[in-house]
Design a protein around this motif. Structure first.
Motif, PDB file in Angstrom:
ATOM      1  N   GLN A   8      16.686   2.273   6.430  1.00 49.00           N
ATOM      2  CA  GLN A   8      16.893   3.566   7.071  1.00 49.00           C
ATOM      3  C   GLN A   8      15.617   4.105   7.716  1.00 49.00           C
ATOM      4  OE1 GLN A   8      20.016   4.867   7.262  1.00 49.00           O
ATOM      5  NE2 GLN A   8      20.580   2.936   6.301  1.00 49.00           N
ATOM      6  N   ALA A   9      14.478   3.491   7.448  1.00 50.45           N
ATOM      7  CA  ALA A   9      13.199   3.996   7.959  1.00 50.45           C
ATOM      8  C   ALA A   9      13.052   3.708   9.442  1.00 50.45           C
ATOM      9  CB  ALA A   9      12.041   3.365   7.190  1.00 50.45           C
ATOM     10  N   LEU A  10      12.494   4.687  10.167  1.00 51.08           N
ATOM     11  CA  LEU A  10      12.185   4.553  11.585  1.00 51.08           C
ATOM     12  C   LEU A  10      10.680   4.585  11.750  1.00 51.08           C
ATOM     13  CD1 LEU A  10      14.781   7.138  12.923  1.00 51.08           C
ATOM     14  CD2 LEU A  10      15.052   4.651  12.778  1.00 51.08           C
ATOM     15  N   ASP A  11      10.190   4.261  12.935  1.00 52.79           N
ATOM     16  CA  ASP A  11       8.755   4.384  13.147  1.00 52.79           C
ATOM     17  C   ASP A  11       8.400   5.837  13.475  1.00 52.79           C
ATOM     18  OD1 ASP A  11       9.190   4.845  15.872  1.00 52.79           O
ATOM     19  OD2 ASP A  11       8.655   2.822  16.456  1.00 52.79           O
ATOM     20  N   GLY A  12       7.117   6.121  13.608  1.00 50.79           N
ATOM     21  CA  GLY A  12       6.630   7.480  13.814  1.00 50.79           C
ATOM     22  C   GLY A  12       7.122   8.159  15.075  1.00 50.79           C
ATOM     23  N   ASN A  13       7.646   7.403  16.030  1.00 47.85           N
ATOM     24  CA  ASN A  13       8.189   8.003  17.243  1.00 47.85           C
ATOM     25  C   ASN A  13       9.357   8.938  16.948  1.00 47.85           C
ATOM     26  OD1 ASN A  13       6.515   6.841  19.303  1.00 47.85           O
ATOM     27  ND2 ASN A  13       7.469   4.892  18.792  1.00 47.85           N
ATOM     28  N   ALA A  14       9.980   8.774  15.814  1.00 47.38           N
ATOM     29  CA  ALA A  14      11.100   9.630  15.434  1.00 47.38           C
ATOM     30  C   ALA A  14      10.655  11.077  15.222  1.00 47.38           C
ATOM     31  CB  ALA A  14      11.754   9.092  14.166  1.00 47.38           C
ATOM     32  N   LEU A  15       9.361  11.301  15.081  1.00 51.29           N
ATOM     33  CA  LEU A  15       8.834  12.650  14.865  1.00 51.29           C
ATOM     34  C   LEU A  15       8.533  13.399  16.159  1.00 51.29           C
ATOM     35  CD1 LEU A  15       6.283  11.852  12.028  1.00 51.29           C
ATOM     36  CD2 LEU A  15       8.578  12.775  11.796  1.00 51.29           C
ATOM     37  N   ALA A  16       8.629  12.756  17.295  1.00 50.27           N
ATOM     38  CA  ALA A  16       8.190  13.340  18.563  1.00 50.27           C
ATOM     39  C   ALA A  16       8.791  14.713  18.828  1.00 50.27           C
ATOM     40  CB  ALA A  16       8.498  12.391  19.714  1.00 50.27           C
ATOM     41  N   GLY A  17      10.086  14.838  18.724  1.00 51.57           N
ATOM     42  CA  GLY A  17      10.734  16.124  18.995  1.00 51.57           C
ATOM     43  C   GLY A  17      10.321  17.211  18.028  1.00 51.57           C
ATOM     44  N   ARG A  18      10.260  16.876  16.759  1.00 54.04           N
ATOM     45  CA  ARG A  18       9.881  17.870  15.753  1.00 54.04           C
ATOM     46  C   ARG A  18       8.429  18.307  15.910  1.00 54.04           C
ATOM     47  NH1 ARG A  18      13.183  16.155  10.319  1.00 54.04           N
ATOM     48  NH2 ARG A  18      15.179  15.963  11.373  1.00 54.04           N
ATOM     49  N   LEU A  19       7.542  17.379  16.215  1.00 52.70           N
ATOM     50  CA  LEU A  19       6.136  17.742  16.433  1.00 52.70           C
ATOM     51  C   LEU A  19       5.982  18.629  17.662  1.00 52.70           C
ATOM     52  CD1 LEU A  19       4.353  14.398  15.548  1.00 52.70           C
ATOM     53  CD2 LEU A  19       4.284  16.534  14.249  1.00 52.70           C
ATOM     54  N   ALA A  20       6.751  18.349  18.711  1.00 51.12           N
ATOM     55  CA  ALA A  20       6.693  19.174  19.921  1.00 51.12           C
ATOM     56  C   ALA A  20       7.143  20.599  19.619  1.00 51.12           C
ATOM     57  CB  ALA A  20       7.544  18.563  21.023  1.00 51.12           C
ATOM     58  N   GLU A  21       8.148  20.757  18.759  1.00 51.54           N
ATOM     59  CA  GLU A  21       8.604  22.090  18.363  1.00 51.54           C
ATOM     60  C   GLU A  21       7.520  22.833  17.595  1.00 51.54           C
ATOM     61  OE1 GLU A  21      12.035  21.501  15.948  1.00 51.54           O
ATOM     62  OE2 GLU A  21      13.254  20.760  17.604  1.00 51.54           O
ATOM     63  N   ILE A  22       6.884  22.157  16.660  1.00 49.28           N
ATOM     64  CA  ILE A  22       5.877  22.782  15.804  1.00 49.28           C
ATOM     65  C   ILE A  22       4.656  23.200  16.604  1.00 49.28           C
ATOM     66  CG2 ILE A  22       4.233  22.348  13.943  1.00 49.28           C
ATOM     67  CD1 ILE A  22       6.421  20.519  12.707  1.00 49.28           C
ATOM     68  N   PHE A  23       4.145  22.310  17.443  1.00 47.80           N
ATOM     69  CA  PHE A  23       2.907  22.600  18.138  1.00 47.80           C
ATOM     70  C   PHE A  23       3.095  23.459  19.380  1.00 47.80           C
ATOM     71  CE2 PHE A  23       1.484  19.062  15.469  1.00 47.80           C
ATOM     72  CZ  PHE A  23       0.396  19.688  14.883  1.00 47.80           C
ATOM     73  N   SER A  24       4.310  23.934  19.623  1.00 46.19           N
ATOM     74  CA  SER A  24       4.528  24.865  20.721  1.00 46.19           C
ATOM     75  C   SER A  24       4.379  26.312  20.263  1.00 46.19           C
ATOM     76  CB  SER A  24       5.916  24.648  21.340  1.00 46.19           C
ATOM     77  OG  SER A  24       6.925  25.034  20.421  1.00 46.19           O
ATOM     78  N   VAL A  25       4.181  26.526  18.969  1.00 43.48           N
ATOM     79  CA  VAL A  25       4.008  27.886  18.438  1.00 43.48           C
ATOM     80  C   VAL A  25       2.528  28.199  18.290  1.00 43.48           C
ATOM     81  CG1 VAL A  25       6.200  27.815  17.204  1.00 43.48           C
ATOM     82  CG2 VAL A  25       4.128  27.145  16.020  1.00 43.48           C
ATOM     83  N   ASP A  26       2.203  29.466  18.120  1.00 42.45           N
ATOM     84  CA  ASP A  26       0.825  29.897  17.917  1.00 42.45           C
ATOM     85  C   ASP A  26       0.355  29.445  16.539  1.00 42.45           C
ATOM     86  OD1 ASP A  26      -1.624  31.169  17.742  1.00 42.45           O
ATOM     87  OD2 ASP A  26      -0.776  33.185  17.580  1.00 42.45           O
ATOM     88  N   MET A  27      -0.505  28.459  16.513  1.00 47.33           N
ATOM     89  CA  MET A  27      -0.957  27.885  15.251  1.00 47.33           C
ATOM     90  C   MET A  27      -1.946  28.774  14.498  1.00 47.33           C
ATOM     91  SD  MET A  27       0.672  25.149  14.638  1.00 47.33           S
ATOM     92  CE  MET A  27      -0.331  24.389  13.374  1.00 47.33           C
ATOM     93  N   THR A  28      -2.523  29.795  15.141  1.00 42.04           N
ATOM     94  CA  THR A  28      -3.482  30.654  14.439  1.00 42.04           C
ATOM     95  C   THR A  28      -2.807  31.474  13.350  1.00 42.04           C
ATOM     96  OG1 THR A  28      -3.285  32.411  16.099  1.00 42.04           O
ATOM     97  CG2 THR A  28      -5.061  30.790  16.395  1.00 42.04           C
ATOM     98  N   SER A  29      -1.492  31.660  13.432  1.00 42.07           N
ATOM     99  CA  SER A  29      -0.788  32.398  12.387  1.00 42.07           C
ATOM    100  C   SER A  29      -0.302  31.488  11.262  1.00 42.07           C
ATOM    101  CB  SER A  29       0.393  33.165  12.983  1.00 42.07           C
ATOM    102  OG  SER A  29       1.319  32.271  13.544  1.00 42.07           O
ATOM    103  N   ALA A  30      -0.433  30.176  11.438  1.00 46.05           N
ATOM    104  CA  ALA A  30      -0.028  29.235  10.392  1.00 46.05           C
ATOM    105  C   ALA A  30      -0.889  29.440   9.157  1.00 46.05           C
ATOM    106  CB  ALA A  30      -0.176  27.804  10.893  1.00 46.05           C
ATOM    107  N   ARG A  31      -0.277  29.367   7.989  1.00 45.76           N
ATOM    108  CA  ARG A  31      -1.008  29.532   6.732  1.00 45.76           C
ATOM    109  C   ARG A  31      -1.475  28.156   6.265  1.00 45.76           C
ATOM    110  NH1 ARG A  31      -0.866  34.289   4.590  1.00 45.76           N
ATOM    111  NH2 ARG A  31      -0.977  33.632   2.418  1.00 45.76           N
ATOM    112  N   VAL A  32      -2.780  28.023   6.059  1.00 46.78           N
ATOM    113  CA  VAL A  32      -3.346  26.754   5.628  1.00 46.78           C
ATOM    114  C   VAL A  32      -3.859  26.871   4.199  1.00 46.78           C
ATOM    115  CG1 VAL A  32      -3.918  25.981   7.959  1.00 46.78           C
ATOM    116  CG2 VAL A  32      -5.595  27.259   6.664  1.00 46.78           C
ATOM    117  N   THR A  33      -3.708  25.805   3.447  1.00 49.32           N
ATOM    118  CA  THR A  33      -4.211  25.744   2.084  1.00 49.32           C
ATOM    119  C   THR A  33      -5.463  24.892   2.080  1.00 49.32           C
ATOM    120  OG1 THR A  33      -1.953  25.872   1.225  1.00 49.32           O
ATOM    121  CG2 THR A  33      -3.655  25.078  -0.296  1.00 49.32           C
TER     122      THR A  33
END
Length: 93
Positions: A8-33
């Motif tokens: 069932q595993a895919l390669d990392g290209n399967a993340l392309a759409g989800r990463l594009a969604e995440i990095f389209s937001v203002d990352m300065t408000s993201a909470r980092v640990t």
């Protein structure tokens, strides 16, 4: 050595759409640990050092390096080795 035998595993290209969604937001408000002291704060509260060949972000609490961004010609390097986790809110569904 293969660690996972999973048809069932895919390669990392399967993340392309989800990463594009995440990095389209203002990352300065993201909470980092911080992986050093465990403090959780918005990325914007970190201490940014911008006078070097790139940008270094340090934890406001313990001064551990959270990450670095370096741009050169047509590439950008993003290193977040000092971040244990990133919580991003407001990501469109």
């Amino acid at each position: 050595m293969r660690y996972f035998e999973d048809d069932q595993a895919l390669d990392g290209n399967a993340l392309a759409g989800r990463l594009a969604e995440i990095f389209s937001v203002d990352m300065t408000s993201a909470r980092v640990t911080c992986s050093g002291c465990g403090t959780v704060r918005p990325l914007a509260e970190g201490r940014a050092y911008v006078r070097g060949p790139g940008v270094t972000l340090r934890c406001a609490e313990c001064q551990m390096v959270l990450g670095r961004i370096v741009r050169a010609r047509d590439s950008v390097w993003l290193e977040l080795s000092g971040v244990a986790s990133v919580q991003i809110t407001g990501v469109p569904s």
